[in-house]
Design a protein around this motif. Sequence first.
Motif, mmCIF file in Angstrom:
data_model
loop_
_atom_site.group_PDB
_atom_site.id
_atom_site.type_symbol
_atom_site.label_atom_id
_atom_site.label_comp_id
_atom_site.label_asym_id
_atom_site.label_seq_id
_atom_site.Cartn_x
_atom_site.Cartn_y
_atom_site.Cartn_z
ATOM 1 N N VAL A 72 39.453 40.152 34.559
ATOM 2 C CA VAL A 72 38.184 39.547 34.566
ATOM 3 C C VAL A 72 38.073 38.793 33.261
ATOM 4 C CG1 VAL A 72 35.696 39.782 34.683
ATOM 5 C CG2 VAL A 72 37.074 41.461 35.829
ATOM 6 N N SER A 73 37.862 37.456 33.057
ATOM 7 C CA SER A 73 38.123 36.771 31.951
ATOM 8 C C SER A 73 37.669 35.426 31.945
ATOM 9 C CB SER A 73 39.531 36.726 31.354
ATOM 10 O OG SER A 73 39.765 36.077 30.147
ATOM 11 N N PRO A 119 54.148 50.299 43.102
ATOM 12 C CA PRO A 119 54.105 48.801 43.350
ATOM 13 C C PRO A 119 52.668 48.081 43.139
ATOM 14 C CG PRO A 119 53.981 50.047 45.389
ATOM 15 C CD PRO A 119 54.140 51.319 44.404
ATOM 16 N N LEU A 120 52.584 46.910 42.442
ATOM 17 C CA LEU A 120 51.453 46.459 42.371
ATOM 18 C C LEU A 120 50.988 45.595 43.505
ATOM 19 C CD1 LEU A 120 48.943 45.611 40.724
ATOM 20 C CD2 LEU A 120 50.348 43.921 39.496
ATOM 21 N N GLU A 121 50.285 45.661 44.409
ATOM 22 C CA GLU A 121 50.102 45.172 45.697
ATOM 23 C C GLU A 121 49.572 43.683 45.584
ATOM 24 O OE1 GLU A 121 51.067 45.894 48.449
ATOM 25 O OE2 GLU A 121 51.371 48.003 48.543
ATOM 26 N N GLN A 122 48.567 43.632 44.457
ATOM 27 C CA GLN A 122 48.026 42.316 44.360
ATOM 28 C C GLN A 122 47.299 42.262 43.056
ATOM 29 O OE1 GLN A 122 45.435 41.050 47.458
ATOM 30 N NE2 GLN A 122 45.784 38.985 47.019
ATOM 31 N N ALA A 123 47.418 41.133 42.440
ATOM 32 C CA ALA A 123 46.673 40.686 41.162
ATOM 33 C C ALA A 123 45.731 39.616 41.241
ATOM 34 C CB ALA A 123 47.798 40.694 39.900
ATOM 35 N N LEU A 124 44.648 39.741 40.692
ATOM 36 C CA LEU A 124 43.636 38.776 40.702
ATOM 37 C C LEU A 124 43.024 38.444 39.558
ATOM 38 C CD1 LEU A 124 41.524 39.788 43.983
ATOM 39 C CD2 LEU A 124 43.544 38.260 43.937
ATOM 40 N N LEU A 125 42.755 37.270 39.452
ATOM 41 C CA LEU A 125 42.099 36.607 38.183
ATOM 42 C C LEU A 125 40.594 36.437 38.655
ATOM 43 C CD1 LEU A 125 41.730 35.387 35.218
ATOM 44 C CD2 LEU A 125 42.075 33.207 36.174
ATOM 45 N N VAL A 126 39.454 36.954 37.875
ATOM 46 C CA VAL A 126 38.211 36.532 38.161
ATOM 47 C C VAL A 126 37.451 35.900 37.271
ATOM 48 C CG1 VAL A 126 35.997 37.895 38.903
ATOM 49 C CG2 VAL A 126 38.180 38.739 39.504
ATOM 50 N N ARG A 127 37.132 34.623 37.461
ATOM 51 C CA ARG A 127 36.630 33.938 36.431
ATOM 52 C C ARG A 127 35.834 32.962 36.811
ATOM 53 N NH1 ARG A 127 40.788 29.946 33.582
ATOM 54 N NH2 ARG A 127 40.975 29.171 35.672
ATOM 55 N N ALA A 128 34.396 32.738 36.070
ATOM 56 C CA ALA A 128 33.492 31.633 36.566
ATOM 57 C C ALA A 128 33.084 32.038 38.148
ATOM 58 C CB ALA A 128 34.071 30.201 36.340
ATOM 59 N N GLU A 129 32.908 33.233 38.436
ATOM 60 C CA GLU A 129 32.385 33.418 39.940
ATOM 61 C C GLU A 129 33.445 32.914 40.928
ATOM 62 O OE1 GLU A 129 29.741 35.000 40.591
ATOM 63 O OE2 GLU A 129 29.579 35.343 38.391
ATOM 64 N N ARG A 130 34.610 32.837 40.502
ATOM 65 C CA ARG A 130 35.732 32.397 41.589
ATOM 66 C C ARG A 130 37.000 33.473 41.220
ATOM 67 N NH1 ARG A 130 34.573 27.236 43.208
ATOM 68 N NH2 ARG A 130 36.577 26.867 44.096
ATOM 69 N N TRP A 131 37.713 33.523 42.165
ATOM 70 C CA TRP A 131 39.040 34.384 42.166
ATOM 71 C C TRP A 131 40.447 33.808 42.354
ATOM 72 C CZ3 TRP A 131 42.209 35.252 46.454
ATOM 73 C CH2 TRP A 131 41.313 35.218 47.648
ATOM 74 N N TRP A 132 41.438 34.144 41.828
ATOM 75 C CA TRP A 132 42.607 33.497 42.011
ATOM 76 C C TRP A 132 43.739 34.783 42.178
ATOM 77 C CZ3 TRP A 132 39.044 31.616 38.832
ATOM 78 C CH2 TRP A 132 39.097 29.983 38.810
ATOM 79 N N ASP A 133 44.743 34.211 43.056
ATOM 80 C CA ASP A 133 45.917 35.580 43.098
ATOM 81 C C ASP A 133 46.922 34.661 42.332
ATOM 82 O OD1 ASP A 133 48.094 36.753 43.950
ATOM 83 O OD2 ASP A 133 47.385 37.025 46.018
#
Length: 374
Positions: A98-99, A142-156
Amino acid sequence: MDFRDPAPFPFRAPPGVPLDDAVRVGDPGDLAAGLPQLLGYRPSESVVLVALGGGTGRRVGLTVRADLPPPGYARELAAVLARSLATDGPRAALAFVVSEAPDEPELLRPDAAGPAGGCGTDLPHRSLVHDLVLALDAVGLPLEQALLVRAERWWDFDCPGACCAPDGGTPLPTGVGALEAAAVASGTVVAADRGALHERLAPPGEAARAAMEAVVLRVGLEGPVGRSAARRRIRSAVGRCRPGRDGERPVDEEVARIAWSLRQPDVRDWALMLSLGEDAAAAEALWTECTRRAPSPLDAFPAALVAVCSWLRGDGAMANIALDRALDSEPGNPLAGLLEDALSACVAPWQLRALLAEAGRSAGVTGLPGAPAR
């Protein structure tokens, strides 16, 4: 595991919601939007790891969070978070960064494959995700999924599609999500930030503190009361703190007498068992009031009880804040010390509940609930 799969995703309920009331979420954006409910407050500039386990390997377990590390400390932080998460015995992990940091030049990526000098931009904090992958692998997860959460949006971070390009992203769901609805139904209030959680235990103003200290001194000079009288006083105060009541605040003398009585081991051990029954929320409200208003070191035991109640309902952030308050007030406080050891070992809420119930039954306390299923 593909989170774009429309199959519902069963979550461990947020703080305050019974664990067997599974909340089903079917989209990674729902997870990202539900982080405030999982943590108890709205995170910022944070890294969050979520354990996945249960019979299907798709149930959310332990959630751990930390501030984004300064340069040079990402690998160390990733190792600490991974070891903490592994204590829950999960099958896999999810990561959320979250950044509001801007995109980075591709040259800064540790795994950049392009020519020296790079070109274009990439999502921020990819190097931290790389360190998380290595740290989790070191503990067999295992890391199943990593998401960026920024400016009310998300990215994989691993998605090659245009939807997850640096200038893309998918809007977070709007409206009331499943996790938020479950939290509201349980009466859980999500704090604006971690600082707002500290405010829940903040002491009153100077005049109120001085008045309280005078009452505490007078009550203390009277000497301890009997165990039965102390229990009756606590039960009466807890009854008035139940949800749905008018919320009559205990007067200074009542707070002082309860705080003094918690210095008696038999009264304190009995009070600890209130965190396991149907009056757990009311007991936590009383301990919170005593923590706020009792002077040091009388606030230490109420604060430790707040920490126990918070951890049992899955609110790790509030548990750690209350524990810090107890240890700052009285570094040698025995209950706070035991809880510090338990939280350092990442003892799960269900494990702590089972341990307390067993201790209560061994001490002859009746009416305790059975240990919940994991």
